[in-house]
Write a protein that holds these residues in place. Structure first.
Motif, PDB file in Angstrom:
ATOM      1  N   CYS A 190       0.875  -1.097   0.007  1.00 10.19           N
ATOM      2  CA  CYS A 190       0.006  -0.048  -0.069  1.00 10.19           C
ATOM      3  C   CYS A 190       0.751   1.340  -0.031  1.00 10.19           C
ATOM      4  O   CYS A 190       1.517   1.710   1.104  1.00 10.19           O
ATOM      5  N   ALA A 191       0.949   1.860  -1.050  1.00  4.92           N
ATOM      6  CA  ALA A 191       2.130   2.871  -1.301  1.00  4.92           C
ATOM      7  C   ALA A 191       1.541   4.355  -1.147  1.00  4.92           C
ATOM      8  O   ALA A 191       2.460   5.359  -1.032  1.00  4.92           O
ATOM      9  N   GLU A 192       0.409   4.448  -1.418  1.00  7.24           N
ATOM     10  CA  GLU A 192      -0.105   5.988  -1.366  1.00  7.24           C
ATOM     11  C   GLU A 192      -1.578   6.112  -0.702  1.00  7.24           C
ATOM     12  O   GLU A 192      -2.487   5.184  -0.998  1.00  7.24           O
ATOM     13  N   LEU A 193      -2.009   7.190   0.234  1.00 10.67           N
ATOM     14  CA  LEU A 193      -3.057   7.432   0.616  1.00 10.67           C
ATOM     15  C   LEU A 193      -3.350   8.959   0.490  1.00 10.67           C
ATOM     16  O   LEU A 193      -2.490   9.631   0.630  1.00 10.67           O
ATOM     17  N   GLN A 194      -4.488   9.371  -0.297  1.00 15.68           N
ATOM     18  CA  GLN A 194      -4.751  10.354  -0.334  1.00 15.68           C
ATOM     19  C   GLN A 194      -6.308  10.875   0.460  1.00 15.68           C
ATOM     20  O   GLN A 194      -7.228  10.253   0.047  1.00 15.68           O
ATOM     21  N   ILE A 195      -5.920  11.662   1.496  1.00 17.84           N
ATOM     22  CA  ILE A 195      -6.932  11.815   2.496  1.00 17.84           C
ATOM     23  C   ILE A 195      -7.431  13.269   2.585  1.00 17.84           C
ATOM     24  O   ILE A 195      -6.448  13.943   2.829  1.00 17.84           O
ATOM     25  N   VAL A 196      -8.713  13.473   2.241  1.00 18.46           N
ATOM     26  CA  VAL A 196      -8.948  14.802   2.718  1.00 18.46           C
ATOM     27  C   VAL A 196      -9.230  14.767   4.234  1.00 18.46           C
ATOM     28  O   VAL A 196     -10.475  13.994   4.671  1.00 18.46           O
ATOM     29  N   HIS A 197      -8.571  15.391   5.235  1.00 21.41           N
ATOM     30  CA  HIS A 197      -8.718  15.212   6.261  1.00 21.41           C
ATOM     31  C   HIS A 197     -10.137  15.829   6.951  1.00 21.41           C
ATOM     32  O   HIS A 197     -10.611  16.833   6.517  1.00 21.41           O
ATOM     33  N   PRO A 198     -10.865  14.921   7.803  1.00 23.80           N
ATOM     34  CA  PRO A 198     -12.310  15.033   8.070  1.00 23.80           C
ATOM     35  C   PRO A 198     -12.730  16.316   8.995  1.00 23.80           C
ATOM     36  O   PRO A 198     -13.720  16.805   9.025  1.00 23.80           O
ATOM     37  N   VAL A 199     -11.605  16.732   9.712  1.00 21.64           N
ATOM     38  CA  VAL A 199     -11.783  17.767  10.517  1.00 21.64           C
ATOM     39  C   VAL A 199     -11.141  18.950  10.056  1.00 21.64           C
ATOM     40  O   VAL A 199     -11.981  20.051   9.814  1.00 21.64           O
ATOM     41  N   THR A 200      -9.541  19.010   9.437  1.00 23.98           N
ATOM     42  CA  THR A 200      -9.208  20.081   8.952  1.00 23.98           C
ATOM     43  C   THR A 200      -9.285  20.575   7.402  1.00 23.98           C
ATOM     44  O   THR A 200      -9.166  21.653   7.065  1.00 23.98           O
ATOM     45  N   LYS A 201      -9.839  19.654   6.825  1.00 30.90           N
ATOM     46  CA  LYS A 201     -10.461  19.680   5.499  1.00 30.90           C
ATOM     47  C   LYS A 201      -9.088  19.625   4.624  1.00 30.90           C
ATOM     48  O   LYS A 201      -9.142  20.096   3.394  1.00 30.90           O
ATOM     49  N   GLN A 202      -7.708  19.627   5.143  1.00 29.46           N
ATOM     50  CA  GLN A 202      -6.556  19.704   4.603  1.00 29.46           C
ATOM     51  C   GLN A 202      -6.469  18.233   3.629  1.00 29.46           C
ATOM     52  O   GLN A 202      -6.914  17.164   4.011  1.00 29.46           O
ATOM     53  N   THR A 203      -5.863  18.483   2.480  1.00 25.75           N
ATOM     54  CA  THR A 203      -5.637  17.142   1.666  1.00 25.75           C
ATOM     55  C   THR A 203      -4.315  16.676   2.123  1.00 25.75           C
ATOM     56  O   THR A 203      -3.253  17.362   1.761  1.00 25.75           O
ATOM     57  N   LEU A 204      -4.188  15.697   2.296  1.00 25.38           N
ATOM     58  CA  LEU A 204      -2.916  14.799   2.702  1.00 25.38           C
ATOM     59  C   LEU A 204      -2.692  13.737   1.647  1.00 25.38           C
ATOM     60  O   LEU A 204      -3.453  12.847   1.269  1.00 25.38           O
ATOM     61  N   ASP A 205      -1.476  13.911   1.166  1.00 25.87           N
ATOM     62  CA  ASP A 205      -0.797  12.959   0.044  1.00 25.87           C
ATOM     63  C   ASP A 205       0.204  12.100   0.913  1.00 25.87           C
ATOM     64  O   ASP A 205       1.227  12.636   0.873  1.00 25.87           O
ATOM     65  N   LEU A 206      -0.049  10.961   1.289  1.00 27.01           N
ATOM     66  CA  LEU A 206       0.831  10.063   2.109  1.00 27.01           C
ATOM     67  C   LEU A 206       1.339   9.000   1.363  1.00 27.01           C
ATOM     68  O   LEU A 206       0.606   8.129   0.611  1.00 27.01           O
ATOM     69  N   VAL A 207       2.647   8.928   1.396  1.00 28.75           N
ATOM     70  CA  VAL A 207       3.541   7.907   0.584  1.00 28.75           C
ATOM     71  C   VAL A 207       4.400   7.000   1.393  1.00 28.75           C
ATOM     72  O   VAL A 207       4.977   7.543   2.405  1.00 28.75           O
ATOM     73  N   ALA A 208       4.618   5.902   1.064  1.00 29.38           N
ATOM     74  CA  ALA A 208       5.327   4.850   1.703  1.00 29.38           C
ATOM     75  C   ALA A 208       6.290   4.315   0.693  1.00 29.38           C
ATOM     76  O   ALA A 208       5.756   3.604  -0.311  1.00 29.38           O
ATOM     77  N   PRO A 209       7.595   4.326   0.627  1.00 25.18           N
ATOM     78  CA  PRO A 209       8.435   3.838  -0.285  1.00 25.18           C
ATOM     79  C   PRO A 209       8.221   2.285  -0.518  1.00 25.18           C
ATOM     80  O   PRO A 209       8.156   1.650   0.554  1.00 25.18           O
TER      81      PRO A 209
END
Length: 301
Positions: free
Chosen positions: A268-287
């Motif tokens: 599982c290499a990447e998660l794109q999450i719209v933070h449910p509280v802050t509404k910030q878009t997070l683009d999280l990556v694991a090599p």
């Protein structure tokens, strides 16, 4: 030991002003509202305790002291290596290595990611009640999400299978795809021959959809990027096998031993999450982990 969590909000002009309606607007479930009212929760507006029917004003500071959460005794805190990719007061995203389960199975006392996360949170003096949002198979590596309380868990659950929470995997599979990209839309059900396996079941299986895109091809293998549109058990593994491209090293579904890697080459290499509280878009990556990097190099020749 039971632990308490605190949530802070500042009231905006377009927010609901009655506390109960505000909490519903901000995705508090009915059970959370019940626990907040009847199991020791407290609500403060501008540092004064208030009830559900209190009317707030724009600019007010709302502090919600959640009901105590008692950590499960079934999950023992255990020290271990933890690679934290993202963390805030609401949730934690870690990079799980292969060869470790997400949660303890019944009658199993071996170390899992839940045990390690519980220890990590206890050491920080935080709520150590485990709320697993996403899980991975024991031999699948990559990004996993743990919520820090029932409210955050509920918020993440509500977006889990929407465009606000997108999961991308990398897999090294057998064979070369005729099409560079496509959609696998095949229903998945429990394999009647073995309850722990899944299979394509057109009669009673649940609809399951996986997008794939070829990243790189080798003589008789491919590196593919996959996006889950549904969240079925073993979905990628079953779908790849069903279209003739089983994941290399996936002995459970191929029954073929693999010398180049000792687990399914799935990450599982990447998660794109719209933070449910802050509404910030997070683009999280694991090599990509070392064993898949090595496999890729060997396939390149």
């Amino acid at each position: 030991m039971a632990t308490r969590r605190y949530l802070k909000f500042q009231i905006k002009a377009d927010d609901k002003k009655i506390i109960r309606k505000f909490l519903v607007q901000h995705k508090f479930s009915s059970s959370q509202l019940h626990n907040l009212k009847n199991r020791g929760g407290m609500i403060f507006v501008n540092h004064r305790q208030r009830h559900f029917n209190y009317r707030m004003r724009p600019g007010d500071d709302l502090l919600v002291a959640m009901s105590n959460e008692k950590p499960s005794e079934l999950i023992e805190p255990m020290p271990g290596q933890l690679k934290v990719i993202f963390e805030d007061q609401y949730f934690l995203v870690i990079n799980k290595p292969p060869k470790i389960a997400s949660l303890p199975a019944k009658a199993r006392t071996s170390k899992t990611m839940a045990n390690i996360v519980k220890y990590y949170l206890q050491q920080k003096g935080e709520n150590s009640s485990i709320h697993l949002v996403t899980r991975l198979d024991r031999d699948t590596s990559g990004l996993m999400v743990f919520a820090k309380d029932s409210y955050a868990h509920s918020m993440l659950d509500q977006i889990l299978h929407t465009d606000k929470f997108q999961k991308y995997y990398l897999a090294i599979v057998s064979g070369v795809f005729q099409k560079k990209s496509g959609l696998v839309d095949l229903p998945i059900g429990i394999d009647q021959a073995a309850f722990y396996l899944r299979t394509i079941d057109h009669e009673s299986g649940k609809r399951s959809k996986t997008l794939f895109q070829t990243v790189e091809t080798y003589q008789n293998a491919s590196l593919v990027r996959l996006k889950l549109l549904t969240g079925r058990t073993h979905q990628i593994r079953v779908h790849m096998k069903a279209i003739g491209h089983p994941i290399i090293g996936d002995y459970m579904y191929t029954k073929q031993p693999e010398k180049m890697i000792d687990r399914q080459a799935l990450h599982c290499a990447e998660l794109q999450i719209v933070h449910p509280v802050t509404k910030q878009t997070l683009d999280l990556v694991a090599p990509m982990p070392n064993d898949m990097v090595k496999l890729r190099q060997e396939l390149r020749g």
